[in-house]
Enzyme design. Structure first.
Site, PDB file in Angstrom:
ATOM      1  N   LYS A   1       0.854  -1.184   0.000  1.00 34.38           N
ATOM      2  CA  LYS A   1       0.000   0.000   0.000  1.00 34.38           C
ATOM      3  C   LYS A   1       0.896   1.243   0.000  1.00 34.38           C
ATOM      4  O   LYS A   1       1.650   1.460   0.951  1.00 34.38           O
ATOM      5  CB  LYS A   1      -0.897   0.005   1.243  1.00 34.38           C
ATOM      6  CG  LYS A   1      -1.886  -1.144   1.297  1.00 34.38           C
ATOM      7  CD  LYS A   1      -2.724  -1.079   2.569  1.00 34.38           C
ATOM      8  CE  LYS A   1      -3.636  -2.281   2.713  1.00 34.38           C
ATOM      9  NZ  LYS A   1      -4.719  -2.287   1.721  1.00 34.38           N
TER      10      LYS A   1
ATOM     11  N   ARG B   1      -9.374 -12.522   1.907  1.00 30.97           N
ATOM     12  CA  ARG B   1     -10.167 -13.646   1.385  1.00 30.97           C
ATOM     13  C   ARG B   1      -9.393 -14.954   1.459  1.00 30.97           C
ATOM     14  O   ARG B   1      -9.989 -16.020   1.583  1.00 30.97           O
ATOM     15  CB  ARG B   1     -10.609 -13.332  -0.044  1.00 30.97           C
ATOM     16  CG  ARG B   1      -9.485 -13.208  -1.045  1.00 30.97           C
ATOM     17  CD  ARG B   1      -9.871 -12.417  -2.281  1.00 30.97           C
ATOM     18  NE  ARG B   1     -10.034 -11.004  -1.992  1.00 30.97           N
ATOM     19  CZ  ARG B   1     -10.371 -10.093  -2.900  1.00 30.97           C
ATOM     20  NH1 ARG B   1     -10.583 -10.451  -4.161  1.00 30.97           N
ATOM     21  NH2 ARG B   1     -10.503  -8.822  -2.570  1.00 30.97           N
TER      22      ARG B   1
END
Length: 354
Positions: free
Chosen positions: A98, A187
């Site tokens: 990020k 996920r």
């Protein structure tokens, strides 16, 4: 409920160097102190490896803080409600780091908000059931209530087993996953938690319910803002009950489409096709929008394996779990405690009538 929300906010607001996967497991274990109704099991990395939970373990492979899988249980041997919370205690993005002013990396301690909500809900329910044993007996005579958290950190290091973009990992279900984005890590942890719910808890009939909560996608935050979470589900009744619980509790939801293979007339153009991989059973992220829907479809793929009758709902709570300003009268800046009121309302209003 207030105490449960405060506990949830404290877990989320704690800095990531304090609220490690180990510390999160210790906070969960504190729920069983002086409470005979609740039991906590924490699995270490070796135990998860023996179960084949390599998708989950790959996310934390670069971190010096070892993963801890948390299983919370209120009783045994009836229909199951399993609440699964994403527990990434800090999300750097991994090698898909990020970066930039809009990445919000400084706030990524809240990427475990789903797990905090689950733990806070159990804190609320356990105290409520002690105060109102008649209600507890009605609910727990019909449903076991479980919580699962696959806690880990998503970091970068020179460790040889650190997760790289392009790696292939094998989930506990046996499906291979092409990891084309290490920042789509939540996920990867959730699918092994779903496998655990189905295979170790026994959540595998049409009466059983899995609800997962995760700060899963920035796309969901763009779609619904910071006051509403997205709801994806394979069951209309479960969706309606959650939507009503959200409306009356103040933790609002909006149902989103899945548009999956089974319901699509034009299967070749369904969103599930965006996760097709040439080298594995599935990719962990699509390269094009809609990101929130394809993330939900990725999870649904693992819910459907072996049994399509389980009632399942995925709540993408990326927006409402955090606020830089006072968002509600009951919420200071920082973690909002979103989800505790919603899940408590759902359990008390709807499980008692099942």
């Amino acid at each position: 409920i207030a105490n449960g929300m405060i506990f949830t906010r404290q877990l989320i607001n704690a800095p990531a160097n304090i609220m490690t996967p180990f510390q999160l497991s210790k906070c969960a274990q504190s729920l069983s102190i002086n409470n005979d109704n609740i039991s906590i099991k924490v699995l270490n990395e070796n135990e998860c490896t023996q179960m084949g939970m390599h998708s989950y373990l790959s996310v934390g492979a670069a971190s010096d803080n070892s993963p801890h899988f948390i299983h919370i249980n209120l009783v045994n041997n009836k229909s199951k409600l399993v609440l699964i919370g994403k527990g990434v205690t800090f999300d750097s993005g991994g090698y898909n780091l990020k970066t930039g002013s809009g990445s919000s990396i400084e706030f990524m301690k809240y990427d475990m908000s789903g797990s905090a909500c689950v733990i806070g809900t159990f804190a609320t329910l356990s105290n409520y059931f002690k105060l109102y044993p008649d209600i507890a007996s009605k609910i727990l005579s019909k449903y076991d209530i479980h919580g699962c958290v696959a806690a880990c950190e998503n970091m970068i290091s020179g460790k040889p087993n650190a997760l790289h973009p392009g790696d292939i990992v094998t989930s506990a279900e046996g499906l291979t996953i092409e990891v084309n984005n290490t920042d789509a890590e939540g996920r990867l942890t959730l699918v092994d938690a779903i496998w655990y719910a189905k295979n170790k808890i026994g959540c595998n009939t049409s009466n059983d319910i899995i609800i997962d909560l995760a700060t899963l996608t920035g796309a969901m935050k763009i779609a619904t803002g910071n006051k509403i979470a997205g709801l994806f589900s394979n069951n209309d009744e479960l969706s309606d009950n959650l939507l009503n619980s959200g409306y009356y509790s103040g933790d609002r939801l909006w149902r989103m489409p899945l548009f999956d293979d089974n319901n699509s007339i034009d299967k070749e153009n369904s969103y599930m096709g965006l996760l097709d991989s040439d080298i594995a059973d599935i990719k962990n992220a699509a390269s094009t929008p809609p990101g929130a829907i394809t993330a939900a479809l990725f999870l649904k793929k693992f819910v459907d394996i072996g049994n399509t009758d389980i009632q399942w709902a995925h709540l993408d709570i990326a927006g409402p779990v955090w606020s830089d300003a006072k968002m509600y009268e009951v919420s200071n800046p920082g973690a909002t405690g979103y989800g505790v009121r919603l899940l408590t309302k759902y359990v008390l209003n709807y499980l008692i009538n099942e």
